[in-house]
Write a protein that holds these residues in place. Structure first.
Motif, PDB file in Angstrom:
ATOM      1  N   GLY A   1      -6.481   7.083   8.524  1.00 10.29           N
ATOM      2  CA  GLY A   1      -6.974   6.602   7.226  1.00 10.29           C
ATOM      3  C   GLY A   1      -7.601   5.234   7.409  1.00 10.29           C
ATOM      4  O   GLY A   1      -8.140   4.936   8.472  1.00 10.29           O
ATOM      5  N   ARG A   2      -7.513   4.420   6.382  1.00 10.16           N
ATOM      6  CA  ARG A   2      -8.146   3.091   6.448  1.00 10.16           C
ATOM      7  C   ARG A   2      -7.621   2.271   7.617  1.00 10.16           C
ATOM      8  O   ARG A   2      -8.392   1.683   8.384  1.00 10.16           O
ATOM      9  N   ILE A   3      -6.282   2.218   7.766  1.00 10.71           N
ATOM     10  CA  ILE A   3      -5.707   1.340   8.787  1.00 10.71           C
ATOM     11  C   ILE A   3      -5.973   1.901  10.180  1.00 10.71           C
ATOM     12  O   ILE A   3      -6.378   1.171  11.084  1.00 10.71           O
ATOM     13  N   GLY A   4      -5.783   3.213  10.354  1.00 13.60           N
ATOM     14  CA  GLY A   4      -6.074   3.833  11.647  1.00 13.60           C
ATOM     15  C   GLY A   4      -7.509   3.545  12.090  1.00 13.60           C
ATOM     16  O   GLY A   4      -7.760   3.223  13.258  1.00 13.60           O
TER      17      GLY A   4
ATOM     18  N   THR B   1      -5.741  -3.724   4.919  1.00 14.19           N
ATOM     19  CA  THR B   1      -6.121  -2.856   6.034  1.00 14.19           C
ATOM     20  C   THR B   1      -6.370  -3.659   7.326  1.00 14.19           C
ATOM     21  O   THR B   1      -5.781  -3.373   8.373  1.00 14.19           O
TER      22      THR B   1
ATOM     23  N   VAL C   1       0.842  -1.204   0.000  1.00 17.07           N
ATOM     24  CA  VAL C   1       0.000   0.000   0.000  1.00 17.07           C
ATOM     25  C   VAL C   1       0.874   1.249   0.000  1.00 17.07           C
ATOM     26  O   VAL C   1       0.612   2.219  -0.700  1.00 17.07           O
TER      27      VAL C   1
HETATM   28  C1  GLV Z   1      -3.722   2.590   4.222  1.00 11.84           C
HETATM   29  O1  GLV Z   1      -4.350   1.724   3.618  1.00 11.84           O
HETATM   30  C2  GLV Z   1      -4.308   3.661   5.002  1.00 11.84           C
HETATM   31  O2  GLV Z   1      -4.960   4.526   4.377  1.00 11.84           O
HETATM   32  O3  GLV Z   1      -4.163   3.684   6.222  1.00 11.84           O
END
Ligand code: GLV
Ligand code: GLV
Length: 328
Positions: free
Chosen positions: A157-160, A103, A78
């Protein structure tokens, strides 16, 4: 007979991705299961239309110039800080990554790191294997609770957000920092409170970093930030090593400015600050955030779809990083 597009793959990937690539393109694979030396990439990329690379490959202008026919660079990750995207855009080369599919897996690993450092799992495992477990003891390996504590997410973001979903199950208070604050609706839906970065650093019991690496996040956590943390706080990093100043981290641990750290990534991978290796309150794993069979397989499929979109269907790849390439 039309000839198939030619693609260089810098290291073996899960077989399903290789199989799908081979059905669609003429594939050359690094024969050795190790990082492909740069000279070899430069040499092999000359006659290729596409390049599938890893986060351990530094893809710069020299490689792009050697690959005169290159139309796409598909990163098996990513994060794409290993690619000089600006240089790719100048040459009209599409760059793609693998967002989304990793994620949840990376959030799982992040939580494993939080729990491991808080509850001293690695120290306990080591003690037992060394034959030092002599029976239950009131003061043996006392750690710190995770439940009911404050989790500070730098980068939401997605992971957070996936980490926040897990933290809610532990009844944690969740605070986040992002350069741009989210809408009140999203904050409410995620059950998070916004903080300035320093406010977050002062408040959190667990600080977990989930930003991408770029000029503005390099050494985001350094001496000043460590000096603001609680002495009982833990730092977790499963994003990119250089976001944390690793030497400053060592000093903070030595001076007991923080309670511990759990790291999946390092500033100069595969090198690790030597002193960290001697510290029992540092949990250290070798960049395995996305390393599950399911996820690495999905990433291989995604890389393949991006390559095929560009080279076989002549369309914009689904995970384009530099859409400017397609602007007329
Ligand atoms: C990665 O995928 C992010 O946006 O945290
Ligand atoms: C792993 O670190 C990734 O960026 O996919």
């Amino acid at each position: 007979m039309t000839t198939k597009p030619r693609v260089l793959l810098t290291r073996l990937l899960p077989q399903s991705g290789i199989d799908m690539l081979k059905q669609n393109v003429e594939l050359e694979i690094n024969p050795e299961d190790r990082v492909m030396p740069k000279e070899h990439i430069v040499d092999r990329v000359r006659d290729k239309d596409g390049l599938v690379c890893l986060l351990t490959d530094e893809i710069d202008a020299e490689i792009m110039d050697a690959g005169k026919a290159l139309k796409v660079i598909a990163n098996y990750a990513v994060g794409y800080d290993n690619i000089d995207v600006q240089e790719a855009t100048k040459r009209k080369i599409a760059v793609t990554n693998t967002p989304g599919v990793l994620t949840e897996t990376t959030a799982d690993l992040t939580f494993a790191l939080i729990l491991s450092v808080a509850r001293r799992i690695v120290e306990g495992d080591t003690l037992l294997r060394e034959g030092k477990f002599t029976g239950w003891a009131p003061m043996l390996l006392l750690g710190s609770d995770v439940c009911n504590k404050t989790l500070g997410l730098i980068g939401f973001g997605r992971i957070g957000r996936a980490v926040a979903r897990r933290a809610r199950g532990f009844n944690m208070r969740i605070i986040y920092y992002e350069p741009e604050r989210l809408s009140g609706d999203i904050e409410e839906e995620c059950g998070v409170e916004y903080k300035t970065i320093n406010g977050l650093i002062r408040d959190a019991d667990y600080i977990s970093v989930h930003t991408s690496l770029n000029a503005s996040t390099h050494h985001l956590i350094s001496e000043t930030e460590f000096s603001l943390m609680k002495k009982t706080a833990y730092l977790i990093n499963a994003s990119r090593g250089p976001v944390v100043d690793e030497k400053a981290l060592v000093m903070a641990l030595k001076n007991k400015q923080i309670a511990g750290c759990a790291l999946d990534v390092y500033e100069r991978e595969p090198a690790v600050e030597k002193e960290l290796l001697t510290m029992p309150n540092a949990v250290l794993v070798p960049h395995i955030g996305s390393a599950s069979v399911e996820t690495r397989t999905k990433m291989a499929m995604m890389v393949t779809e991006n390559i095929i979109a560009v080279l076989v269907h002549n369309t914009t790849p689904p995970n384009i990083v530099n859409p400017e390439v397609y602007e007329k």
